[in-house]
Design a protein around this motif. Sequence first.
Motif, PDB file in Angstrom:
ATOM      1  N   ALA A  85       6.411   6.085   7.394  1.00 17.42           N
ATOM      2  CA  ALA A  85       5.242   5.819   8.248  1.00 17.42           C
ATOM      3  C   ALA A  85       5.677   5.474   9.668  1.00 17.42           C
ATOM      4  CB  ALA A  85       4.424   4.673   7.666  1.00 17.42           C
TER       5      ALA A  85
ATOM      6  N   TYR B  64      -5.780   4.321  -6.532  1.00 20.72           N
ATOM      7  CA  TYR B  64      -6.365   3.414  -5.541  1.00 20.72           C
ATOM      8  C   TYR B  64      -5.950   3.898  -4.160  1.00 20.72           C
ATOM      9  CZ  TYR B  64      -7.643  -0.990  -3.196  1.00 20.72           C
ATOM     10  OH  TYR B  64      -8.209  -1.940  -2.385  1.00 20.72           O
ATOM     11  N   ARG B  65      -6.891   4.460  -3.428  1.00 18.52           N
ATOM     12  CA  ARG B  65      -6.578   4.924  -2.076  1.00 18.52           C
ATOM     13  C   ARG B  65      -7.069   3.898  -1.061  1.00 18.52           C
ATOM     14  NH1 ARG B  65      -8.358  10.615   0.861  1.00 18.52           N
ATOM     15  NH2 ARG B  65      -7.026  10.315   2.674  1.00 18.52           N
TER      16      ARG B  65
ATOM     17  N   GLU C  31      -1.525   2.456  -5.307  1.00 16.31           N
ATOM     18  CA  GLU C  31      -1.048   3.842  -5.211  1.00 16.31           C
ATOM     19  C   GLU C  31      -2.214   4.810  -5.360  1.00 16.31           C
ATOM     20  OE1 GLU C  31       1.681   5.700  -4.445  1.00 16.31           O
ATOM     21  OE2 GLU C  31       0.349   7.380  -4.935  1.00 16.31           O
TER      22      GLU C  31
ATOM     23  N   CYS D  55       2.638   3.857   3.043  1.00 15.85           N
ATOM     24  CA  CYS D  55       2.033   5.102   2.535  1.00 15.85           C
ATOM     25  C   CYS D  55       2.686   6.349   3.090  1.00 15.85           C
ATOM     26  CB  CYS D  55       0.553   5.217   2.828  1.00 15.85           C
ATOM     27  SG  CYS D  55      -0.359   3.780   3.037  1.00 15.85           S
ATOM     28  N   GLY D  56       3.873   6.240   3.644  1.00 13.48           N
ATOM     29  CA  GLY D  56       4.623   7.430   4.040  1.00 13.48           C
ATOM     30  C   GLY D  56       4.067   8.100   5.285  1.00 13.48           C
TER      31      GLY D  56
ATOM     32  N   LYS E  43       6.899  11.552  -5.398  1.00 13.88           N
ATOM     33  CA  LYS E  43       7.782  12.293  -4.476  1.00 13.88           C
ATOM     34  C   LYS E  43       9.249  12.096  -4.837  1.00 13.88           C
ATOM     35  CE  LYS E  43       6.563  12.613  -0.083  1.00 13.88           C
ATOM     36  NZ  LYS E  43       6.382  12.121   1.293  1.00 13.88           N
TER      37      LYS E  43
ATOM     38  N   HIS F 259       2.364  15.448  -2.585  1.00 15.52           N
ATOM     39  CA  HIS F 259       2.921  14.235  -3.191  1.00 15.52           C
ATOM     40  C   HIS F 259       2.231  12.971  -2.656  1.00 15.52           C
ATOM     41  CE1 HIS F 259       5.782  16.828  -5.007  1.00 15.52           C
ATOM     42  NE2 HIS F 259       6.215  17.255  -3.840  1.00 15.52           N
TER      43      HIS F 259
ATOM     44  N   LEU G 296      -2.171   8.093  -5.945  1.00 16.39           N
ATOM     45  CA  LEU G 296      -2.063   9.115  -7.004  1.00 16.39           C
ATOM     46  C   LEU G 296      -2.158   8.473  -8.392  1.00 16.39           C
ATOM     47  CD1 LEU G 296       0.788  11.378  -5.540  1.00 16.39           C
ATOM     48  CD2 LEU G 296      -1.686  11.640  -5.299  1.00 16.39           C
TER      49      LEU G 296
ATOM     50  N   GLN H 279       9.824  18.324   4.569  1.00 18.05           N
ATOM     51  CA  GLN H 279      10.281  17.224   3.714  1.00 18.05           C
ATOM     52  C   GLN H 279       9.987  15.870   4.344  1.00 18.05           C
ATOM     53  OE1 GLN H 279      14.234  17.482   2.170  1.00 18.05           O
ATOM     54  NE2 GLN H 279      13.806  19.362   1.063  1.00 18.05           N
TER      55      GLN H 279
ATOM     56  N   ILE I 184       0.863  -1.189   0.000  1.00 19.21           N
ATOM     57  CA  ILE I 184       0.000   0.000   0.000  1.00 19.21           C
ATOM     58  C   ILE I 184       0.898   1.237   0.000  1.00 19.21           C
ATOM     59  CG2 ILE I 184      -1.914   1.157   1.132  1.00 19.21           C
ATOM     60  CD1 ILE I 184      -2.517  -1.504   2.572  1.00 19.21           C
ATOM     61  N   GLY I 185       0.985   1.905  -1.141  1.00 20.06           N
ATOM     62  CA  GLY I 185       1.846   3.070  -1.300  1.00 20.06           C
ATOM     63  C   GLY I 185       2.992   2.771  -2.256  1.00 20.06           C
TER      64      GLY I 185
ATOM     65  N   THR J 222       0.900  12.240   0.487  1.00 21.09           N
ATOM     66  CA  THR J 222       1.049  11.752   1.862  1.00 21.09           C
ATOM     67  C   THR J 222       0.423  12.713   2.868  1.00 21.09           C
ATOM     68  OG1 THR J 222       3.270  12.684   1.575  1.00 21.09           O
ATOM     69  CG2 THR J 222       3.100  10.303   1.629  1.00 21.09           C
TER      70      THR J 222
ATOM     71  N   CYS K 207       6.846   0.012   6.507  1.00 22.50           N
ATOM     72  CA  CYS K 207       8.208   0.475   6.194  1.00 22.50           C
ATOM     73  C   CYS K 207       8.192   1.964   5.847  1.00 22.50           C
ATOM     74  CB  CYS K 207       8.804  -0.343   5.048  1.00 22.50           C
ATOM     75  SG  CYS K 207       7.780  -0.425   3.585  1.00 22.50           S
ATOM     76  N   GLY K 208       9.382   2.559   5.834  1.00 18.46           N
ATOM     77  CA  GLY K 208       9.544   3.944   5.399  1.00 18.46           C
ATOM     78  C   GLY K 208       9.134   4.962   6.449  1.00 18.46           C
TER      79      GLY K 208
END
Length: 415
Positions: A379, A132-133, A36, A163-164, A44, A171, A38, A349, A7-8, A173, A376-377
């Motif tokens: 989030a 797809y959100r 995703e 999803c950040g 991003k 961008h 968007l 940022q 997801i993302g 998120t 991950c990331g």
Amino acid sequence: MTKIAIIGGGASGLACAVELMHTVKNKEDVSVTVLERLTRVGKKILVTGNGRCNLTNMNSASSGYRGDTDFAAVALNRFTPESNIEFFNSMGLYTRTEEEGRVYPLSNQASSVLDALRFECGRLGVQTLCDYRAVHLKTVNTSSAVKIVVNNRDRFDYAVVACGGKAAKVHGTDGDSYDLLKMLGHNIISPAPALVSLNCDDFTKSLKGVRSICGLNLVIDGEKALSNRGEVQFTDYGLSGIPIMQISRFVSVSPSENICIELDVAPDFDEKQIMEYLISRRAVDTGLCENMLGGIINKQLCIALMKECSIAVNGRVNELSDDELQKLAKILKCWRIKVKNSRSFDFAQVTAGGADCSQFDPETMESKLVKNVFCCGEALNVDGDCGGYNLQWAWSSGRSAGRTIGERINNAENK
Ligand SMILES: Cc1cc2nc3c(=O)[nH]c(=O)nc-3n(C[C@H](O)[C@H](O)[C@H](O)COP(=O)(O)OP(=O)(O)OC[C@H]3O[C@@H](n4cnc5c(N)ncnc54)[C@H](O)[C@@H]3O)c2cc1C
């Protein structure tokens, strides 16, 4: 067929998809879908590093990170900057290391980093579903296994929340990761804007556009919290530039309203040397005070500092008193500027705070609350300094989740 939802489709999600498919042996038995929000993945990535994508940092050690640094260290040590550069080399993307260990693609184009990931996803059969959100996440028990259901409709064996954070919603998120994880019982550590400019009180608009190499201290409730040095940019709302952005997360997370920045606008001199310089100028200079410091600092800054010291800019240098010279020498080394707050998520940022890492396994990125759900990331509650540290975290944590899922699928097939 094992079905995986990522997801993302940002940095960590795409790295997760590629690593998963690199790991898994029977690729025809897995279906990986990047969901995703968007119209296209990785938007991003295109704006990172001013369009050049500072994709990692060779000095990337846990000291470049805040939040749950012990948690982050595990994935960062497993997927080091060298390993991530090799990861990109394997997709045909080569890099160059610049000052302070910052790594950029040889092409100097962020689009080539995104293309490398997109083309590799395509080659490996990863599907991307844009527009797809994901707004809902739950698990259901079926007769054979527990499935993860996205948006009450689409069922998967594994899901990766990538999803950040909340920074730069333009961008894609704005905190959806937190809502999805909360639905599964996860805690979220209050998110705050990081790597962002600062709004300052009583700030002189006349300095807008001035850039100056400065030393700086962040002072919270009278205590020095942090020091930095670099090019400070003066704007109509306050202060910006890399050294300001580096310290901004401490302003964002501080509950105090008593925060100031001490700027040293002449960092190459000590106060004694400045005093000697001022005395020598007074001895020979019969010109206007507004030009007095032009030999060592920006003229607009000189005028602002004269005003701060209540010295008439149209007065004569040779008529300045000892007391006025002392005041000038002091303010050049320590100009206190009151900070109102950090600017909002729209201008940030990255995000400080996020999903509570203690509820995830640092070796795998898997939730300790819900099996087969990973995160991950950005989030997660990890944020890095400027200079490639945040993308390094995105690749490392994404690859860690992807490698784990791939190995688990291989092991299940061997049983
Ligand atoms: C202007 C700017 C410049 C930067 N420059 C650098 C740099 O040079 N070096 C560096 O290291 N870091 C940089 N960063 C930070 C870095 O880009 C991020 O930390 C990193 O991209 C985070 O990766 P991520 O995968 O966690 O999230 P993101 O890359 O933000 O990706 C999350 C993705 O999830 C999608 N999404 C969100 N919600 C949903 C949902 N509900 N359903 C489906 N999809 C969803 C989003 O559209 C997005 O595509 C920069 C950030 C900005 C804003």
